[in-house]
Design a protein around this motif. Structure first.
Motif, PDB file in Angstrom:
ATOM      1  N   HIS A  15      -8.424  71.361 127.489  1.00 58.57           N
ATOM      2  CA  HIS A  15      -9.662  71.792 128.121  1.00 58.57           C
ATOM      3  C   HIS A  15     -10.171  70.676 129.028  1.00 58.57           C
ATOM      4  O   HIS A  15      -9.719  69.538 128.965  1.00 58.57           O
ATOM      5  CB  HIS A  15     -10.714  72.159 127.068  1.00 58.57           C
ATOM      6  CG  HIS A  15     -11.035  71.037 126.135  1.00 58.57           C
ATOM      7  ND1 HIS A  15     -12.028  70.136 126.390  1.00 58.57           N
ATOM      8  CD2 HIS A  15     -10.478  70.682 124.954  1.00 58.57           C
ATOM      9  CE1 HIS A  15     -12.076  69.262 125.394  1.00 58.57           C
ATOM     10  NE2 HIS A  15     -11.149  69.565 124.510  1.00 58.57           N
ATOM     11  N   THR A  16     -11.141  71.012 129.830  1.00 59.10           N
ATOM     12  CA  THR A  16     -11.761  69.994 130.680  1.00 59.10           C
ATOM     13  C   THR A  16     -12.830  69.253 129.892  1.00 59.10           C
ATOM     14  O   THR A  16     -13.170  69.634 128.762  1.00 59.10           O
ATOM     15  CB  THR A  16     -12.385  70.647 131.939  1.00 59.10           C
ATOM     16  OG1 THR A  16     -13.351  71.597 131.535  1.00 59.10           O
ATOM     17  CG2 THR A  16     -11.324  71.302 132.788  1.00 59.10           C
ATOM     18  N   ALA A  17     -13.389  68.224 130.476  1.00 57.20           N
ATOM     19  CA  ALA A  17     -14.321  67.354 129.744  1.00 57.20           C
ATOM     20  C   ALA A  17     -15.611  68.067 129.354  1.00 57.20           C
ATOM     21  O   ALA A  17     -16.195  67.774 128.311  1.00 57.20           O
ATOM     22  CB  ALA A  17     -14.630  66.120 130.578  1.00 57.20           C
ATOM     23  N   ASN A  18     -16.080  69.002 130.153  1.00 52.57           N
ATOM     24  CA  ASN A  18     -17.364  69.644 129.856  1.00 52.57           C
ATOM     25  C   ASN A  18     -17.196  71.011 129.198  1.00 52.57           C
ATOM     26  O   ASN A  18     -18.075  71.837 129.258  1.00 52.57           O
ATOM     27  CB  ASN A  18     -18.179  69.775 131.138  1.00 52.57           C
ATOM     28  CG  ASN A  18     -17.432  70.582 132.193  1.00 52.57           C
ATOM     29  OD1 ASN A  18     -16.298  70.979 131.968  1.00 52.57           O
ATOM     30  ND2 ASN A  18     -18.080  70.819 133.317  1.00 52.57           N
TER      31      ASN A  18
ATOM     32  N   ARG B 287      -3.117  77.466 132.955  1.00 54.38           N
ATOM     33  CA  ARG B 287      -3.282  78.554 131.990  1.00 54.38           C
ATOM     34  C   ARG B 287      -2.353  78.353 130.794  1.00 54.38           C
ATOM     35  O   ARG B 287      -2.749  78.535 129.637  1.00 54.38           O
ATOM     36  CB  ARG B 287      -2.974  79.884 132.675  1.00 54.38           C
ATOM     37  CG  ARG B 287      -3.089  81.057 131.759  1.00 54.38           C
ATOM     38  CD  ARG B 287      -2.911  82.361 132.528  1.00 54.38           C
ATOM     39  NE  ARG B 287      -2.836  83.444 131.588  1.00 54.38           N
ATOM     40  CZ  ARG B 287      -1.878  84.344 131.564  1.00 54.38           C
ATOM     41  NH1 ARG B 287      -0.927  84.323 132.457  1.00 54.38           N
ATOM     42  NH2 ARG B 287      -1.867  85.302 130.672  1.00 54.38           N
ATOM     43  N   TYR B 288      -1.101  77.972 131.053  1.00 56.78           N
ATOM     44  CA  TYR B 288      -0.131  77.739 129.971  1.00 56.78           C
ATOM     45  C   TYR B 288      -0.611  76.600 129.070  1.00 56.78           C
ATOM     46  O   TYR B 288      -0.542  76.695 127.844  1.00 56.78           O
ATOM     47  CB  TYR B 288       1.236  77.406 130.577  1.00 56.78           C
ATOM     48  CG  TYR B 288       2.336  77.282 129.560  1.00 56.78           C
ATOM     49  CD1 TYR B 288       3.004  78.403 129.097  1.00 56.78           C
ATOM     50  CD2 TYR B 288       2.709  76.043 129.056  1.00 56.78           C
ATOM     51  CE1 TYR B 288       4.017  78.307 128.164  1.00 56.78           C
ATOM     52  CE2 TYR B 288       3.716  75.930 128.115  1.00 56.78           C
ATOM     53  CZ  TYR B 288       4.369  77.065 127.672  1.00 56.78           C
ATOM     54  OH  TYR B 288       5.356  76.958 126.746  1.00 56.78           O
ATOM     55  N   ALA B 289      -1.105  75.518 129.665  1.00 59.15           N
ATOM     56  CA  ALA B 289      -1.590  74.381 128.869  1.00 59.15           C
ATOM     57  C   ALA B 289      -2.781  74.785 128.020  1.00 59.15           C
ATOM     58  O   ALA B 289      -2.904  74.366 126.857  1.00 59.15           O
ATOM     59  CB  ALA B 289      -1.942  73.231 129.792  1.00 59.15           C
ATOM     60  N   ARG B 290      -3.659  75.605 128.561  1.00 57.37           N
ATOM     61  CA  ARG B 290      -4.831  76.050 127.795  1.00 57.37           C
ATOM     62  C   ARG B 290      -4.420  76.952 126.629  1.00 57.37           C
ATOM     63  O   ARG B 290      -4.964  76.842 125.533  1.00 57.37           O
ATOM     64  CB  ARG B 290      -5.808  76.791 128.699  1.00 57.37           C
ATOM     65  CG  ARG B 290      -6.563  75.900 129.643  1.00 57.37           C
ATOM     66  CD  ARG B 290      -7.423  76.734 130.575  1.00 57.37           C
ATOM     67  NE  ARG B 290      -8.171  75.900 131.478  1.00 57.37           N
ATOM     68  CZ  ARG B 290      -9.422  75.503 131.259  1.00 57.37           C
ATOM     69  NH1 ARG B 290     -10.050  75.883 130.166  1.00 57.37           N
ATOM     70  NH2 ARG B 290     -10.049  74.741 132.127  1.00 57.37           N
TER      71      ARG B 290
END
Length: 99
Positions: A88-91, A79-82
């Motif tokens: 984000h993830t690849a999709n 959550r902190y990284a987002r």
């Protein structure tokens, strides 16, 4: 009556040297030297300023420790990284909305 006659005839002449000595002592005590009242007040202000800085650094250290504890959880880390680094993830697509 001249000043010299007044000086010699009055009680001021008797107590004059004591009064002058006392005044010199007061001036030295208040303004001159390392232990003067002026330096005492200045050091008091500096101590208060340093105590305020100490409290500020303690608060920021406590805040950082709380963040470290929350980041030990993998879900909180994601959550902190987002939120802060827009990861984000690849999709996934991320849209930034400015208010």
């Amino acid at each position: 009556m001249t000043f010299t006659e007044f000086w010699t005839d009055s009680k001021i002449a008797k107590w004059g040297k004591y009064v002058i000595t006392l005044l010199v002592f007061i001036v030295v005590f208040l303004f001159i030297g390392e232990q003067s009242i002026v330096n005492f007040v200045r050091r008091g202000r500096e101590i208060r300023h340093l105590e305020e800085q100490r409290d500020m650094y303690r608060e920021s250290t406590e805040k950082a420790m709380r963040e470290i504890q929350t980041l030990n959880n993998p879900d909180s880390l994601e959550r902190y990284a987002r939120e802060h680094y827009y990861m984000h993830t690849a999709n996934e697509d991320i849209y930034l909305v400015e208010e």
